[in-house]
Design a protein around this motif. Structure first.
Motif, short mmCIF file in Angstrom:
data_model
loop_
_atom_site.label_atom_id
_atom_site.label_comp_id
_atom_site.label_asym_id
_atom_site.label_seq_id
_atom_site.Cartn_x
_atom_site.Cartn_y
_atom_site.Cartn_z
N ASP A 130 56.94 38.96 43.93
CA ASP A 130 55.97 37.91 43.47
C ASP A 130 54.52 38.34 43.82
O ASP A 130 53.82 38.30 42.94
CB ASP A 130 56.41 36.46 44.23
N ILE A 131 54.22 39.15 44.89
CA ILE A 131 52.85 39.38 45.46
C ILE A 131 52.40 40.46 44.37
O ILE A 131 51.10 40.15 43.79
CB ILE A 131 52.87 39.82 46.67
N ALA A 132 53.24 41.51 44.29
CA ALA A 132 52.67 42.63 43.44
C ALA A 132 52.30 42.19 42.18
O ALA A 132 51.52 42.55 41.37
CB ALA A 132 53.66 43.89 43.53
N THR A 133 53.42 41.50 41.53
CA THR A 133 53.33 40.81 40.06
C THR A 133 51.92 40.01 39.88
O THR A 133 51.14 40.02 38.92
CB THR A 133 54.48 40.08 39.87
N ARG A 134 51.87 38.86 41.05
CA ARG A 134 50.90 38.08 40.92
C ARG A 134 49.51 38.50 40.76
O ARG A 134 48.43 38.37 40.19
CB ARG A 134 50.97 36.93 41.87
N GLN A 135 49.41 39.61 41.76
CA GLN A 135 48.01 40.42 41.82
C GLN A 135 47.72 41.02 40.17
O GLN A 135 46.42 40.99 40.04
CB GLN A 135 48.02 41.65 42.96
N ALA A 136 48.71 41.65 39.67
CA ALA A 136 48.32 42.18 38.68
C ALA A 136 48.26 41.33 37.43
O ALA A 136 47.52 41.56 36.31
CB ALA A 136 49.50 43.23 38.16
N PHE A 137 48.77 40.04 37.41
CA PHE A 137 49.07 39.08 36.52
C PHE A 137 47.64 38.42 36.43
O PHE A 137 47.22 37.99 35.06
CB PHE A 137 50.05 38.23 36.92
N VAL A 138 46.90 38.11 37.36
CA VAL A 138 45.65 37.33 37.29
C VAL A 138 44.54 38.14 36.47
O VAL A 138 43.92 37.54 35.66
CB VAL A 138 45.10 37.35 38.74
N ILE A 139 44.55 39.33 36.33
CA ILE A 139 43.80 40.05 35.56
C ILE A 139 44.05 39.94 33.84
O ILE A 139 43.25 39.57 33.11
CB ILE A 139 43.95 41.58 35.68
N GLU A 140 45.32 39.49 33.60
CA GLU A 140 45.85 39.22 32.29
C GLU A 140 45.25 37.81 31.76
O GLU A 140 45.01 37.25 30.74
CB GLU A 140 47.11 39.03 31.97
N LEU A 141 44.76 36.89 32.88
CA LEU A 141 44.43 35.44 32.37
C LEU A 141 42.99 35.31 32.28
O LEU A 141 42.43 34.19 32.02
CB LEU A 141 44.75 34.64 33.82
N VAL A 142 42.09 36.25 32.45
CA VAL A 142 40.64 36.31 32.30
C VAL A 142 40.35 37.07 31.06
O VAL A 142 40.48 38.23 30.92
CB VAL A 142 39.89 36.96 33.57
N GLU A 143 39.66 36.60 30.11
CA GLU A 143 39.24 37.23 28.81
C GLU A 143 38.19 38.36 29.10
O GLU A 143 38.18 39.27 28.48
CB GLU A 143 38.89 36.22 27.74
N LYS A 144 37.29 37.95 29.67
CA LYS A 144 36.04 38.89 30.09
C LYS A 144 36.10 39.61 31.10
O LYS A 144 36.54 39.10 32.26
CB LYS A 144 34.56 37.89 30.16
N ARG A 145 36.14 40.88 30.95
CA ARG A 145 36.17 41.92 32.15
C ARG A 145 35.30 41.64 33.13
O ARG A 145 35.46 41.95 34.38
CB ARG A 145 36.10 43.23 31.60
N ASP A 146 34.11 41.23 32.75
CA ASP A 146 32.97 40.94 33.84
C ASP A 146 33.46 39.75 34.68
O ASP A 146 32.83 39.82 35.82
CB ASP A 146 31.72 40.34 33.21
N ASN A 147 34.27 38.81 34.43
CA ASN A 147 34.81 37.81 34.99
C ASN A 147 36.08 38.13 36.08
O ASN A 147 36.13 37.39 36.82
CB ASN A 147 35.05 36.56 34.22
N ILE A 148 36.36 39.37 35.90
CA ILE A 148 37.72 39.85 36.72
C ILE A 148 37.37 39.72 38.31
O ILE A 148 38.15 38.97 38.88
CB ILE A 148 38.07 41.11 36.34
#
Length: 442
Positions: A130-148
């Protein structure tokens, strides 16, 4: 003018919430995490009440976290290969099953220590993925790279808000009706995060053709992470902080009951104070406008954490202990979150899952070893001297990073220039430095 400025600062601090999917994730995860912290407090109090054993407190933490150490790297390969959204739906459903089973055993008064150990190990296996997947998944949820970076900072704020609220509520509920109700509330809280995942509108998942086998992917991830000194330094700092620092949470029930002469509500207050300090640290990072100086911040906060633990270990006054817990929570989260943000910022996208699984392994995997060692040592020399030793080791372990900081900073500079972060520090990386940037940038 002042009000407009404050409003703009506030909207800037929460800008990642403009993404619908991230907002759903933020709300669902926030509710679920309050339940998770309630269960953690309830479980540690239950084990100490049933057994009076500091060693078994360490053993329960060991069984819940050692799977992350053993399975974390494989989980990272999975996070890079499979649909992260579906993986998270499965892990959250299994976590709800674990909490439900535990709640039934406690509420029917049929719980035994072996049940706690077995169910903790089961949850540990789930969390490894869960942890490894969630850490990587959060990046997919933000459209603008500046907001990561801002999303990472807000994630940490959410985690620590839950850490402030959950234990405080748990202490009051345990005192009123017992541990079982806290665990049942946690089981129900998983519905929020599962619901938020189901409501998301995501792009169709495209499986990347993987010519390499799991072992080759794993080897690549290790070589990439540990072959580049800045990434290696960040992972090592997280591992050492977790190994020497995290055992303090295992020993807190002993301080609450035997040293401060309190009950479950005292344990809740101590954990809540640590959560308040951590939340303050997350917000401190979220409002930063530059990554400049974050390496120095990491050194300072690691030292702050270590010395706060040493002072706490000898305190017998509740108010002083609460203040010291606040400082320790601040120091711990600023160090951890800064490392996370820096890692997320400089890592290549195709290796993100594997690198973040190594981060999770360092964070979750070394803690159980530290917990078992601390629990064992405390049986012989007492909890006060054990925790003081942990604090001292935390403070000493940052010295190599402090010495190498200028060299590591020069290595990361070309990456920031390529990403356009250096010229646009005030906007692009504001939140990245905000929550997880300190070490990496160095």
């Amino acid at each position: 003018m002042g009000e407009e400025n404050a409003g703009s600062k506030l909207s800037n601090m929460f800008r990642a919430l403009s993404s619908r999917n991230y907002k759903l994730f933020f709300v669902g995860q926030g509710i679920s995490l309050i339940g998770t912290w309630m269960q953690q407090v309830a479980l540690s109090w239950l084990v100490y009440r049933l057994t009076d054993s500091v060693f078994l407190l360490g053993a329960v933490t060991f069984s819940s976290q050692i799977p992350s150490f053993l399975l974390g790297p494989f989980a990272g390969v999975l996070a890079d290969k499979f649909n992260r959204h579906k993986v998270l739906l499965v892990t959250q459903a299994l976590s709800m099953l674990q909490a439900t089973t535990l709640a039934i055993l406690v509420l029917t008064n049929t719980i035994a220590i072996w049940h706690v150990l077995a169910l903790s190990a089961f949850l540990g296996i789930i969390n490894a993925f869960d942890i490894a997947t969630r850490q990587a998944f959060v990046i997919e949820l933000v459209e603008k790279r500046d907001n990561i970076s801002n999303a990472i900072a807000l994630n940490s704020s959410m985690f620590n808000m839950a850490r402030l609220v959950g234990p405080t509520i748990a202490g009051l509920i345990i005192a009123a009706v017992g541990e079982g109700m806290c665990i049942l509330i946690n089981a129900i809280s998983y519905l929020a995060v599962i619901g938020s995942l189901l409501l998301m509108r995501l792009k169709p998942f495209e499986r990347v053709a993987q010519e390499r086998k799991v072992w080759e992917s794993l080897k690549d991830g290790f070589q990439y992470a540990f072959g580049f000194p800045p990434i290696r330094a960040l992972i090592i700092i997280v591992g050492l902080l977790s190994l020497f620092g995290m055992p303090f949470t295992v020993l807190l029930p002993v301080f609450a009951r035997d040293i401060l002469q309190g009950g479950a509500n005292t344990l809740g207050y101590l954990m809540g104070a640590s959560g308040l300090g951590a939340l303050s640290g997350a917000l401190f990072l979220a409002q930063r406008k530059s990554v400049e100086g974050l390496g120095k911040v990491i050194i300072f906060t690691m030292l702050l954490f270590g010395f706060a633990l040493i002072a706490f270990s000898f305190s017998e006054v509740l108010l002083l202990s609460l203040v010291l817990m606040l400082f320790s929570g601040f120091g711990m989260i600023v160090t951890m979150a800064s490392c996370n943000t820096l890692l997320q910022t400089i890592v290549d996208d195709d290796k993100r899952g594997r690198v973040m699984s190594l981060y999770a392994t360092a964070f979750m995997g070394t803690a159980p070893i530290g917990s078992m060692l601390a629990g064992s040592v405390a049986e012989y020399i007492g909890v006060a001297y054990t925790l003081a030793g942990c604090g001292l080791l935390c403070a000493v372990s940052i010295i190599p990073f402090a010495v190498n900081r200028p060299k590591l900073r020069r290595m990361v500079q070309p990456i920031y220039e390529r990403l356009g972060i250096v010229p646009e520090i005030a906007t692009g990386l504001q939140a990245a430095s905000s929550l997880t940037n300190p070490n990496e940038e160095e």
